[in-house]
Design a protein around this motif. Sequence first.
Motif, PDB file in Angstrom:
ATOM      1  N   ALA A 120      -7.518   1.988  -0.596  1.00 43.89           N
ATOM      2  CA  ALA A 120      -8.955   2.121  -0.906  1.00 43.89           C
ATOM      3  C   ALA A 120      -9.600   1.028  -2.092  1.00 43.89           C
ATOM      4  CB  ALA A 120      -9.271   3.547  -1.093  1.00 43.89           C
ATOM      5  N   GLU A 121      -8.539   1.036  -3.109  1.00 47.33           N
ATOM      6  CA  GLU A 121      -8.576   0.202  -4.307  1.00 47.33           C
ATOM      7  C   GLU A 121      -8.747  -1.307  -3.756  1.00 47.33           C
ATOM      8  OE1 GLU A 121      -7.377   2.753  -7.895  1.00 47.33           O
ATOM      9  OE2 GLU A 121      -6.043   1.481  -7.001  1.00 47.33           O
ATOM     10  N   VAL A 122      -7.921  -1.768  -2.746  1.00 45.09           N
ATOM     11  CA  VAL A 122      -7.876  -3.292  -2.642  1.00 45.09           C
ATOM     12  C   VAL A 122      -9.432  -3.339  -1.512  1.00 45.09           C
ATOM     13  CG1 VAL A 122      -6.828  -4.751  -1.093  1.00 45.09           C
ATOM     14  CG2 VAL A 122      -5.634  -3.168  -2.452  1.00 45.09           C
ATOM     15  N   ALA A 123      -9.441  -2.191  -0.878  1.00 36.49           N
ATOM     16  CA  ALA A 123     -10.816  -2.465   0.096  1.00 36.49           C
ATOM     17  C   ALA A 123     -11.835  -2.758  -0.688  1.00 36.49           C
ATOM     18  CB  ALA A 123     -10.835  -1.356   0.973  1.00 36.49           C
ATOM     19  N   ASP A 124     -12.113  -1.979  -1.990  1.00 37.23           N
ATOM     20  CA  ASP A 124     -13.125  -1.990  -2.823  1.00 37.23           C
ATOM     21  C   ASP A 124     -13.277  -3.588  -3.231  1.00 37.23           C
ATOM     22  OD1 ASP A 124     -13.863   0.494  -2.511  1.00 37.23           O
ATOM     23  OD2 ASP A 124     -12.740   1.160  -4.438  1.00 37.23           O
ATOM     24  N   ARG A 125     -12.166  -4.130  -3.658  1.00 36.39           N
ATOM     25  CA  ARG A 125     -12.248  -5.306  -4.278  1.00 36.39           C
ATOM     26  C   ARG A 125     -12.441  -6.378  -3.195  1.00 36.39           C
ATOM     27  NH1 ARG A 125     -13.466  -9.073  -7.771  1.00 36.39           N
ATOM     28  NH2 ARG A 125     -11.728 -10.432  -8.118  1.00 36.39           N
TER      29      ARG A 125
ATOM     30  N   PHE B  47       0.965  -1.101   0.016  1.00 32.07           N
ATOM     31  CA  PHE B  47       0.134   0.056  -0.046  1.00 32.07           C
ATOM     32  C   PHE B  47       0.888   1.337  -0.116  1.00 32.07           C
ATOM     33  CE2 PHE B  47      -3.137  -2.742   2.680  1.00 32.07           C
ATOM     34  CZ  PHE B  47      -3.460  -3.395   1.674  1.00 32.07           C
ATOM     35  N   HIS B  48       0.315   2.272  -0.610  1.00 33.89           N
ATOM     36  CA  HIS B  48       0.959   3.648  -0.442  1.00 33.89           C
ATOM     37  C   HIS B  48       1.302   3.964   1.052  1.00 33.89           C
ATOM     38  CE1 HIS B  48      -1.352   4.617  -4.368  1.00 33.89           C
ATOM     39  NE2 HIS B  48      -0.149   4.225  -4.748  1.00 33.89           N
ATOM     40  N   ASP B  49       0.309   3.728   1.893  1.00 34.50           N
ATOM     41  CA  ASP B  49       0.671   4.103   3.290  1.00 34.50           C
ATOM     42  C   ASP B  49       1.854   3.299   4.008  1.00 34.50           C
ATOM     43  OD1 ASP B  49      -2.274   3.560   2.322  1.00 34.50           O
ATOM     44  OD2 ASP B  49      -2.738   4.608   4.275  1.00 34.50           O
TER      45      ASP B  49
END
Length: 248
Positions: free
Chosen positions: A160-165, A129-131
């Motif tokens: 956020a994109e991984v959370a969406d998936r 992740f970017h974080d």
Amino acid sequence: MTTILVTGGTGTLGRLVTERLRADGHEVRVLSRHAQPYAVDLRAGGGLDAAVAGVDTVVHCASSPRGGDEQAAGHLIAAARRAGVGHLLYISIVGVDRVPYGYYRSKLAVERLVEESGIGWTVLRATQFHDLLVQVFQALAKPPVMALPAGVPDQPIAVAEVADRLAELALGGPAGRVPDMGGPEVRSLESLARAYLAATGRRRRLLRVPLWGSAYRAFRAGGHLTPGRAVGKGTFEEYLAARFGSGR
């Protein structure tokens, strides 16, 4: 309405997964060491039966590079079996089967526990992740010289994109090992570090340090990358701009 348990539900990824599932109208239980009413230390296992009772799907986001993931997964899987959970969804890391790094080996071992659990399962691997990159750069930028492992690329992705998936997968049936998720660009650590320094208004001399060992060689060879699955949209610079503004 589906009842879903999210382990690590107060963490960087789990919190976003929880928000998305609740926004869709599902009952979501958040499990972490301090989140009531399901405050559970997965490594100890106490209180898990109450947490998983009546749950349809478990999204297993809890993880720690300090160890204990395999023990935690064992307790979770045993409780999920007793409760008759139908779907166990696990988030892993791209390259756990190619990079001989201790934390990656532990994640791979948990993947195998999930696959052999007897529960319908799904495993998604994502790049860093970017974080996480920012956390690393914040630590490395404390001295006046910023030392970076020489020749190591990365492919960061927006959490956020991984959370969406994950939310999407949680609402479907068990799918086994699904395609990996990688960020939109494969970049050198040096270029990512320079972007971080520019965004935070810091000046540091970069020093590329050659390391040793099989894990370093695997990272340098890109074992943790998935350029063929560069499905992420958000770039590191976009993340930095949202978090730090235009620098200072």
